[in-house]
Design a protein around this motif. Sequence first.
Motif, PDB file in Angstrom:
ATOM      1  N   GLU F  29       0.851  -1.155   0.226  1.00 45.72           N
ATOM      2  CA  GLU F  29      -0.449   0.070  -0.079  1.00 45.72           C
ATOM      3  C   GLU F  29       0.712   0.917   0.254  1.00 45.72           C
ATOM      4  OE1 GLU F  29      -1.572  -0.886   3.522  1.00 45.72           O
ATOM      5  OE2 GLU F  29      -0.424   0.831   4.515  1.00 45.72           O
ATOM      6  N   HIS F  31       2.625   4.413   0.601  1.00 40.31           N
ATOM      7  CA  HIS F  31       3.366   4.581   2.011  1.00 40.31           C
ATOM      8  C   HIS F  31       3.585   6.728   2.232  1.00 40.31           C
ATOM      9  CE1 HIS F  31       2.655   0.890   4.138  1.00 40.31           C
ATOM     10  NE2 HIS F  31       3.481   1.666   5.169  1.00 40.31           N
ATOM     11  N   THR F  39       6.707  -0.817   1.578  1.00 39.90           N
ATOM     12  CA  THR F  39       7.213  -0.640   3.469  1.00 39.90           C
ATOM     13  C   THR F  39       6.822  -1.861   5.207  1.00 39.90           C
ATOM     14  OG1 THR F  39       6.977   1.576   3.376  1.00 39.90           O
ATOM     15  CG2 THR F  39       7.509   1.126   5.423  1.00 39.90           C
ATOM     16  N   ASP F  40       5.510  -1.904   4.414  1.00 37.18           N
ATOM     17  CA  ASP F  40       4.662  -3.026   5.538  1.00 37.18           C
ATOM     18  C   ASP F  40       4.986  -4.195   5.523  1.00 37.18           C
ATOM     19  OD1 ASP F  40       3.175  -0.430   6.290  1.00 37.18           O
ATOM     20  OD2 ASP F  40       1.573  -1.162   6.661  1.00 37.18           O
ATOM     21  N   GLY F 109       3.399  -6.174  10.627  1.00 35.61           N
ATOM     22  CA  GLY F 109       3.916  -4.680  10.340  1.00 35.61           C
ATOM     23  C   GLY F 109       2.607  -3.236   9.935  1.00 35.61           C
ATOM     24  N   HIS F 167       0.821   6.984   9.919  1.00 38.84           N
ATOM     25  CA  HIS F 167       1.300   6.395   8.819  1.00 38.84           C
ATOM     26  C   HIS F 167       1.723   6.860   8.173  1.00 38.84           C
ATOM     27  CE1 HIS F 167       0.221   3.125   5.115  1.00 38.84           C
ATOM     28  NE2 HIS F 167       0.209   4.338   4.276  1.00 38.84           N
ATOM     29  N   GLU F 172       9.111   3.542  10.267  1.00 40.39           N
ATOM     30  CA  GLU F 172       8.901   2.467   9.226  1.00 40.39           C
ATOM     31  C   GLU F 172       9.701   2.812   7.876  1.00 40.39           C
ATOM     32  OE1 GLU F 172       4.956   1.664   8.376  1.00 40.39           O
ATOM     33  OE2 GLU F 172       4.748   3.552   8.298  1.00 40.39           O
TER      34      GLU F 172
END
Lengths: 247, 247, 247, 247, 247, 247
Positions: F29, F31, F39-40, F109, F167, F172
């Motif tokens: 998704e 970021h 990222t996650d 994550g 977010h 992260e």
Amino acid sequence: MRLQLVTWPDVEQYLKTSTGIIIPIGSTEQHGPNGLVGTDALTAEFIAHGVGEKTGALVAPTISVGMAQHHLGFPGSITLRPSTLIAVVRDNIQSLMRHGFTRFFFINGHGGNIATVTAAFSEIYAERSLQRGSNAPSVKCKLRNWWEGSGSRALSRDLYGNQEGSHATPSEVSLTFYMHPQTEKQVPMEPEVAPNGSFSDADDYRSTFPDGRIGSNPNLSTAAHGRRIYEMAVEEVARDYLAFVAR
Amino acid sequence: MRLQLVTWPDVEQYLKTSTGIIIPIGSTEQHGPNGLVGTDALTAEFIAHGVGEKTGALVAPTISVGMAQHHLGFPGSITLRPSTLIAVVRDNIQSLMRHGFTRFFFINGHGGNIATVTAAFSEIYAERSLQRGSNAPSVKCKLRNWWEGSGSRALSRDLYGNQEGSHATPSEVSLTFYMHPQTEKQVPMEPEVAPNGSFSDADDYRSTFPDGRIGSNPNLSTAAHGRRIYEMAVEEVARDYLAFVAR
Amino acid sequence: MRLQLVTWPDVEQYLKTSTGIIIPIGSTEQHGPNGLVGTDALTAEFIAHGVGEKTGALVAPTISVGMAQHHLGFPGSITLRPSTLIAVVRDNIQSLMRHGFTRFFFINGHGGNIATVTAAFSEIYAERSLQRGSNAPSVKCKLRNWWEGSGSRALSRDLYGNQEGSHATPSEVSLTFYMHPQTEKQVPMEPEVAPNGSFSDADDYRSTFPDGRIGSNPNLSTAAHGRRIYEMAVEEVARDYLAFVAR
Amino acid sequence: MRLQLVTWPDVEQYLKTSTGIIIPIGSTEQHGPNGLVGTDALTAEFIAHGVGEKTGALVAPTISVGMAQHHLGFPGSITLRPSTLIAVVRDNIQSLMRHGFTRFFFINGHGGNIATVTAAFSEIYAERSLQRGSNAPSVKCKLRNWWEGSGSRALSRDLYGNQEGSHATPSEVSLTFYMHPQTEKQVPMEPEVAPNGSFSDADDYRSTFPDGRIGSNPNLSTAAHGRRIYEMAVEEVARDYLAFVAR
Amino acid sequence: MRLQLVTWPDVEQYLKTSTGIIIPIGSTEQHGPNGLVGTDALTAEFIAHGVGEKTGALVAPTISVGMAQHHLGFPGSITLRPSTLIAVVRDNIQSLMRHGFTRFFFINGHGGNIATVTAAFSEIYAERSLQRGSNAPSVKCKLRNWWEGSGSRALSRDLYGNQEGSHATPSEVSLTFYMHPQTEKQVPMEPEVAPNGSFSDADDYRSTFPDGRIGSNPNLSTAAHGRRIYEMAVEEVARDYLAFVAR
Amino acid sequence: MRLQLVTWPDVEQYLKTSTGIIIPIGSTEQHGPNGLVGTDALTAEFIAHGVGEKTGALVAPTISVGMAQHHLGFPGSITLRPSTLIAVVRDNIQSLMRHGFTRFFFINGHGGNIATVTAAFSEIYAERSLQRGSNAPSVKCKLRNWWEGSGSRALSRDLYGNQEGSHATPSEVSLTFYMHPQTEKQVPMEPEVAPNGSFSDADDYRSTFPDGRIGSNPNLSTAAHGRRIYEMAVEEVARDYLAFVAR
Ligand code: NI
Ligand code: NI
Ligand code: NI
Ligand code: NI
Ligand code: NI
Ligand code: NI
């Protein structure tokens, strides 16, 4: 032996000598300008009944509607979603497992069913595979396309050469003419031999194959051919059935 | 007009004059000591074809396996789970809606299908009902049990009185004897007239109705009765079909 | 005994003497110009509590939203899709089976639930029927519409004759007036007695039955009638419950 | 304003001034030796009705059975599988969306519902998010646990300190004693304050928390406390509801 | 270009020049005594990244767990049920369709995925095919097994002749040795070349193929072979990708 | 020990000493302007591998696509519907249960996964809870967000204060810069620190958070920070893993 035409004590008797069963599966979809909407179910059932007679195998009712989403651009075509067809195959097999059947031999009349029915078999196997020491019975399932014996392939090559194509083929149309002689007819088709190609959804299919045929010339079909095709398929499929249940 | 025996251009033509279609639905399940496993699908299909001829209606392929979980204690019975049958009915109807069909008339041969098929109709309607200003087409579906006309009921009463019962009835068995005379037979049954009662799952059913019959004496069945029953049902169901599509 | 108002040790105690339970099921949907949106759930629950008191049966929480897709053309109506309602009924029953309950008696307030709940019972039975020698417990489920006893039918005939109709009936509206006297009211309705007919989806329903009623004249409703209707229904349903658990 | 106690024209009227609605959701599960099986549904409903009166908001029927799989080791507990509860929440919301509701405020009485109901909201949002330029209406959903206002937390701390615990808490039990004074009772519990800990399935839960409580001492509960807890919760939740619909 | 390593504005930019995307799909399952559990996912991903670099195509995250029910007899194997994998493929594609992607090219590392992923494509197409005049975008999906180019087949024949087999093949094992040289090893295997045959569920598979291999001799594998296999596959698959998106 | 990089005999060996396994789960998704789409999943996997090395735990393949419906307004974002993700988690766990694994530790994550994965755990537990005396094995599942240790929280507070946000956080993003230094970049963002707020579906999200960030300033991110964040998280998560499997 057709399951629909026997009684439950007959089935009880049958299970003492065999745990195999034949399940015809076809489709309800356009088959070009002169092919029948029921072609794939009619041919699968016809050959299945022939195999049943030759081998003594029990033949379950035909699954007449299969996975035919790509044909929905032509009136009369009906599809099950793949997820629905998986549930149908699963329920048929689980019902028969309850009675002690362990070998499921699907005689198939439609290329579009292959992937989904194969996935359905895995869905059934997975139930057992996911449980260590499951007490569900071990079963075997097989999908056999009626046209895939070496004899059947050779015969279609002899009769139609490169005009056999892959949908609304003269082979399958001949079979239906043999079964239902009153439906035999030739109609003008343009071009004589349909184009080849790939497709995705129904609109895409119809724009690529405007009259429904793929690579075929079904005006070559005759009932007399149909008889030869039928006899060859029954012989080859019967042999495969017997080998399957013997494993 | 059987959908399986026509071409897609024939269906295109048909849709210019009617958007109604008949779908036979039956079951594959034990029908007592002398009744056929296919009784409910065979009779629904037989009558549907008769109605199709009488009215000119298009008849779709038969749904041969229905909801018959309670019969699974007897070899040869096959069921779809209700959730599967709902998906099957939905996919059949949605496919035909795509072509412009709007009136779906199910000719039913099995009491066990009634609840689930009715639920399936609601599942289809709900899709449209849940969306304000939906642009999905408005459709109507109807389930007609072939035996429920007043003439059919009177005829069965005349022929069998209180030995008709509710499963493996002499009426339905007579119909199959008329269709398949080679299957006509009488076998010893004890008691002569089966018990009545209720049931839940397959084990419960079999322990209450050990040979599969409910309240019936199918040894009264004859092919000659079957012919009268057939003609009466075709006439009454045809009338109902025409009224349905006229709404 | 209301399940919601007891503790788990109370339920443990109850199970030593009975494995039956009552589950009220209704709907949340329009009931015409003066009927309450909650009519079908309120009446089912009211009668279920009465039956619970009379028989000592445990009464589970009410399923207040049922299958009401056809009412969605009127503000406030809520439906579960049939597939959702089947899952809800299944989970309720399977949870209670875990504790040892084996007799499930649904007291129903809504005709539109009948097909789907009956299908749900078959879905549950099928789990066991599909496995030979299943070790899942054998259970029995029954759906009882509160208005279907012979006394209830006679009473409604006496009170309302042919103005009872089939939706937003004076019987059910009277029951809610008895329960919630502050809601009693008469409002102008045109025509006095609503039309009869059939329906498919929500738009079709609303165009045929513009104010929501079918065949009824709910302006005949009174709280005093409601009391008589309540007492009759409790008596008859209680008798049926006791017969059901005794089987 | 309770949806169950009004007519459809009343709802039509309501929608002219507000598109918000409150949906109480609870659970049916053991609440220790003296707590009611219905605690979570009863408290959510009770507070929802209070909030409805204070704010004029419409209150839908209570979802009385939630996600309570971990309580199934105790008789009387009922669960919906998470997948079922997701479908239930989706159908409730989609039905109400059809009428023009756009703000869905769930007043929750059960910690075990939080994850699943939140997932259900995402399932609903996803339908719209997955379609570019969707014409489905944009909606907002919120889950509000009745006990999570700062005032409610402070009050429970004042009343019970570290004996509040997290299941079968004196706060929720007091609320039910206030609602149903005849159920108020103290019973011997050992230990006085239940242990804390984590759990997975029903057997694991019961072996860790043998009488059902987690970290609580519900013998501290009184109806008088319940009244104070009720009033605080109604005030705080009402404030949150008004803020939510104003967004 | 790996989707995971770029930002959303990068994707927005990419979509101005191409609507194609590559999705690697593999499996997590036993690969015999010296093959890695991750073989099918690692090789699909490795080749997909190579193709992405060569063609400039965007490469989505790898679907690492596929349909591998038959391998569950060996520790470490993980499967998705076919019905789950269909949902996964559908959600991936529908998400990307929302952004404007229209060409989905799956690079596959596992024969067991073919049927199910093909069925998944039909499930997606069916959504559009079932609606006349649907406004869902028209998309094309393709599954390409990395080993199926004519060059790849020739290379494997040259390197391994009839010891390539069909599971835990020296080709795929060589590829993983090239990627992860520290995993390269030979272990005693008996027989040297594994048997061929068919299989159904996990127990059946393990009893027929006791160490997991089918028809192969993975002790022939080397990292040096892996490099040649990699380069050939990347070249051939890249060519097919470009042809696919050009249609 | 990465499951993908070992053989099945290695897993068989591992199971003799531990039945715990780590499953990284992330999302695909947007970021924000300089954060990676992956990222996650990248961060969850990175930390999971670190924990695996530190503790000797087996690490399964990463679930790279999670529940991210709210990000679909930004190109490149992919979501699974909650119902799909529940099935994915269930199939992963059931496969591993078959081999004897009993402790499932998900390193997460992505905040958007929490509700759905928690619901998935309940779906799995429910299978066993619904059957009295089930012989399915008892298992425990845990979701651990990598950023939730007290040390990790303190570190992010020290590094970024109130510019951490929720977010596309600098924490992260720093982690991904540390993993993939070539992706480190700063881009103009307006405002410097993104707004906070709530969201429902994808359109709602994008209109509230136009560049994708929530409450954060990812221009503060550096690879050097990433290293410190990584080491802290690995240490804390490893400790929690060991405590979890020891229970
Ligand atoms: Ni064909
Ligand atoms: Ni019958
Ligand atoms: Ni009513
Ligand atoms: Ni509670
Ligand atoms: Ni492989
Ligand atoms: Ni993130």
